[in-house]
Design an enzyme around this catalytic site. Structure first.
Site, PDB file in Angstrom:
ATOM      1  N   CYS A   7      24.988  47.442  38.230  1.00  9.59           N
ATOM      2  CA  CYS A   7      25.644  47.477  39.537  1.00  9.59           C
ATOM      3  C   CYS A   7      24.965  48.503  40.447  1.00  9.59           C
ATOM      4  O   CYS A   7      23.874  48.263  40.940  1.00  9.59           O
ATOM      5  CB  CYS A   7      27.140  47.739  39.378  1.00  9.59           C
ATOM      6  SG  CYS A   7      28.095  47.338  40.871  1.00  9.59           S
ATOM      7  N   HIS A  58      28.584  43.468  35.969  1.00 10.22           N
ATOM      8  CA  HIS A  58      28.960  44.385  34.882  1.00 10.22           C
ATOM      9  C   HIS A  58      28.994  43.627  33.558  1.00 10.22           C
ATOM     10  O   HIS A  58      30.051  43.138  33.137  1.00 10.22           O
ATOM     11  CB  HIS A  58      30.329  45.012  35.148  1.00 10.22           C
ATOM     12  CG  HIS A  58      30.341  46.026  36.233  1.00 10.22           C
ATOM     13  ND1 HIS A  58      30.197  47.377  36.001  1.00 10.22           N
ATOM     14  CD2 HIS A  58      30.453  45.895  37.586  1.00 10.22           C
ATOM     15  CE1 HIS A  58      30.239  48.042  37.142  1.00 10.22           C
ATOM     16  NE2 HIS A  58      30.398  47.160  38.123  1.00 10.22           N
ATOM     17  N   GLU A  75      29.026  44.716  30.625  1.00 14.87           N
ATOM     18  CA  GLU A  75      29.822  45.392  29.598  1.00 14.87           C
ATOM     19  C   GLU A  75      31.222  44.809  29.469  1.00 14.87           C
ATOM     20  O   GLU A  75      31.857  44.890  28.408  1.00 14.87           O
ATOM     21  CB  GLU A  75      29.908  46.899  29.870  1.00 14.87           C
ATOM     22  CG  GLU A  75      30.681  47.309  31.110  1.00 14.87           C
ATOM     23  CD  GLU A  75      29.840  47.406  32.369  1.00 14.87           C
ATOM     24  OE1 GLU A  75      30.216  48.170  33.277  1.00 14.87           O
ATOM     25  OE2 GLU A  75      28.797  46.719  32.447  1.00 14.87           O
TER      26      GLU A  75
END
Length: 545
Positions: free
Chosen positions: A380, A514, A516
C-alpha cells in the site's frame, strides 16, 4: 434451530476473546457444523476506520469493504470464512440507526430508551441471517462491568430467555493470575467477574480460565463451586507460544464436547483436526532464520500490524524457517545511518500507513533496498513510496511525491477527480468527510504476463483487498516507460495501477492492496511465501560468498 454462543470477558481486557472465539469456531467446524462469527463492540465510533492504530490496533478490511476490529481477521484465519459488513457492529452504528428511526417517526412519538429500543437493535443484529447456519458465535467487546457494554449484556440476557436454554450458551473468559511472590494462582478475580455477570442476569455455562500456569484440579473445583458451574465446564486456557495451538489445546480440554452436550447436538469422536495437527507439527520443525526489517511508525503497539505479523508466521510455517521481524521506527532512519540500520537484514518491508510522519525516512530505506539488491516488499503506502523513490532518484523528478504529503509537488500519487466528486470533497486538500472515503474491499486486478508477480500468483486475474485513498497519477505513466520499473498489474477497469516491480532486482515488488488480509495458516499468501524464499536465497548467498 440455530444455536447461539455468547463469548464475554472479565477482569481485564486483552485476554484473548478473539482467539478463544476463533478456536471454538474451528473446533465446531471440525465437528461438521456450519457457523458464523459476529463481533459486537461497545465503543461509540461508527467503525475503527478513523481510530488511531495506537489505541485500537489494526483495522481489518472485509471483502465487501467494511473497516472492522482486528478480531475479524482472527475469525477468518482460523475458519477460512470471509467476514462481511453484517458481521461487525458498534454502538456508534446502533445509535446512528436508532436516531435515524426516531427522526423518521418510526417509534410513533414514544419515548426512545435503551431498553427496549437499543437492545432490540442489538438483538436484530445478532439474529440477522442466522437461520443459514448451525451456530452463531457472538463476541462482546470489552469486559463485564464496562458501562458502555451494559446494553449488549442486557440484549444477550434477553436472547437467552427468548430463545431458550437449549439454544444459547454463555462462555466467560477470565484471568486467573499467578502471584509469583506467593507461588499461587488466585481464583478470586474470576469469582468476582462471574458475580458481576450473574448480577445482570447471566449465568455462564462455561468459564475459560486464562493463566500462565497450569490450573490444578482443586482450583478448578473451587471455581466451579463458587461460580455455580460443573467442574468439567471450567476450561483451562494456558499461555502458549503460538495462537495456532489453541484449537488443539481447547479440544484436549474438551470444550467442543461440552458445548455440544449443553445444546444436545451429536459429538464426533473422530473429527478431522489434521489441519491443526499439521500446523503444530510444522511449528516444531522450524529451523534456520531470516531477518526481515519492518520499517513503519506504529511499532510501539504491535497489534497495529496484526495481519502482517500473522502472514509472516504463515510463511514461516510453510518454509519451516524462522522469520525474525526486526522492528525499525522510520523516524530513526536517515541517509547517514541507513546502512548501519539495514545492512544485516535479509529483506525489507514497508507496510501501509497514513500521514506525513516518517515518509522521507521510509524512502531512504527503500532506496537502500533498491541499490543493494535486498528483497523489498512494499504494501500500500510502501508501494507508493517505492514508486516515488524511483521517480526521484532514477527518473530525476526531484519533487516527485504524493499530494497526501505535499500539495505543491509533482503529484505522482494523487486523489483522482472521481474520488473528489464521489466523496463530495471541494478539492484534494479538503478535510471534510474523512471517514468512509477510502477505496475499500475486494477488487479485481489484471497482471501482466511473464512478470515476477504474475509468476508468483500463477494467474493473470487476482482479487485482493484494498484500504487506501491515493492512487498513482496515470498522467505520469509515460515517464516510466522503458525504465527498470514496470507497472505489472492494473485494476480490471484499467483505471488504477495495482502493482509495480523492478525488472533487474531479485525481488522488489510493491502492491497497492493488502495481501496480508487474505493469508491463512493453512493457506499462506503466495507473495509472502515468495518474499521469504527470496530472503532465504539472499541469506544463503551471503553465507557462501
Amino acid at each position: 434451530m440455530t444455536k447461539f454462543i455468547f463469548i464475554t470477558g472479565g477482569v481485564v481486557s486483552s485476554l484473548g476473546k478473539g482467539i478463544a472465539t476463533s478456536s471454538i469456531a474451528a473446533l465446531l467446524q471440525a465437528q461438521g457444523y456450519k457457523l458464523r462469527i459476529k463481533k459486537l463492540d461497545p465503543y461509540l465510533n461508527i467503525d475503527p476506520g478513523t481510530m488511531s492504530p495506537f489505541q485500537h490496533g489494526e483495522v481489518f478490511v472485509t471483502d465487501d469493504g467494511a473497516e472492522t476490529d482486528l478480531d475479524l481477521g482472527h475469525y477468518e484465519r482460523f475458519t477460512g470464512i470471509s467476514a462481511k459488513k453484517s458481521d461487525s457492529i458498534t454502538s456508534g452504528k446502533i445509535y446512528s440507526k436508532l436516531l435515524l428511526k426516531e427522526r423518521r417517526g418510526d417509534y410513533l412519538g414514544g419515548t426512545v430508551q435503551v431498553i427496549p429500543h437499543v437492545t432490540n437493535l442489538i438483538k436484530e443484529f445478532i439474529l440477522d441471517e442466522s437461520k443459514l447456519v448451525d451456530f452463531v458465535l457472538c463476541e462482546i467487546g470489552g469486559t463485564v462491568g464496562d458501562i458502555e457494554g451494559l446494553p449488549y449484556f442486557e440484549a444477550i440476557r434477553q436472547l437467552g430467555y427468548e430463545l431458550g436454554k437449549e439454544n444459547t450458551i454463555y462462555i466467560h473468559l477470565t484471568l486467573v493470575p499467578y502471584l509469583k511472590h506467593a507461588s499461587e494462582l488466585k481464583t478470586k478475580p474470576t469469582q468476582h467477574s462471574v458475580k458481576e455477570l450473574r448480577s445482570i442476569g447471566i449465568q455462564p455455562d462455561i468459564i475459560l480460565c486464562r493463566s500462565e500456569k497450569k490450573i490444578p484440579e482443586h482450583e478448578r473445583k473451587k471455581i466451579g463451586l463458587f461460580c455455580n458451574i460443573k467442574e468439567e465446564n471450567v476450561i483451562q486456557s494456558q499461555d502458549l507460544d503460538s495462537i495456532y495451538k489453541m484449537p488443539l489445546a481447547y479440544h484436549h480440554e474438551g470444550i467442543d464436547r461440552q458445548i455440544l452436550k449443553i445444546v444436545n447436538l451429536p459429538y464426533n469422536d473422530n473429527a478431522d483436526l489434521s489441519i491443526w495437527k499439521d500446523i503444530d507439527k510444522n511449528n516444531k520443525l522450524i529451523e534456520g532464520k531470516v531477518n526481515i526489517a519492518v520499517v513503519g511508525k506504529y511499532h510501539s503497539f504491535k497489534d497495529s500490524y496484526k495481519s502482517l505479523i500473522e502472514a509472516f508466521k504463515h510463511a514461516e510455517m510453510y518454509h519451516k524457517c524462522k522469520v525474525e521481524l526486526i522492528w525499525i521506527a522510520a523516524e530513526n532512519i536517515n541517509d547517514n545511518n541507513v546502512s548501519e540500520k539495514l545492512n544485516n537484514v535479509d529483506g525489507i518491508v514497508v507496510p501501509g500507513g497514513f500521514g506525513k510522519r516518517g515518509i522521507e525516512e521510509k524512502i531512504s530505506a527503500i532506496k537502500f533496498a533498491r541499490i543493494n539488491k535486498i528483497p523489498f516488499f512494499g504494501i500500500c503506502l510502501g508501494m507508493q513510496l517505492a514508486t516515488i523513490e524511483f521517480a526521484r532518484n532514477v527518473l530525476n523528478i526531484s519533487d516527485a511525491n504524493s499530494t497526501e504529503f505535499d500539495l505543491k509537488c509533482t503529484n505522482i500519487f494523487d486523489l483522482m477527480q472521481n474520488q473528489i466528486k464521489d466523496n463530495n470533497l471541494e478539492n484534494k486538500s479538503s478535510k471534510a468527510k474523512i471517514g468512509g472515503t477510502l477505496r475499500l474491499g475486494n477488487y479485481k486486478c489484471t497482471l501482466e504476463k511473464n512478470t515476477k508477480i504474475q509468476n508468483i500468483y500463477k494467474s493473470l486475474q487476482i482479487e485482493e483487498r484494498h484500504r487506501h485513498r491515493y492512487e498513482f497519477n496515470v498522467n505520469f505513466i509515460s515517464e516510466f516507460i522503458n525504465s527498470d520499473l514496470e507497472f505489472s498489474g492494473m485494476s480490471s477497469d484499467g483505471k488504477y495501477i495495482e502493482t509495480m516491480e523492478l525488472k533487474s532486482h531479485p525481488w522488489f515488488i510493491g502492491v497497492q492492496y493488502h495481501p496480508e488480509y487474505k493469508s491463512r495458516p493453512f493457506s499462506p499468501h503466495p507473495l509472502f511465501i515468495s518474499f521469504i524464499d527470496s530472503a532465504k536465497n539472499k541469506l544463503n548467498s551471503s553465507l557462501t560468498s
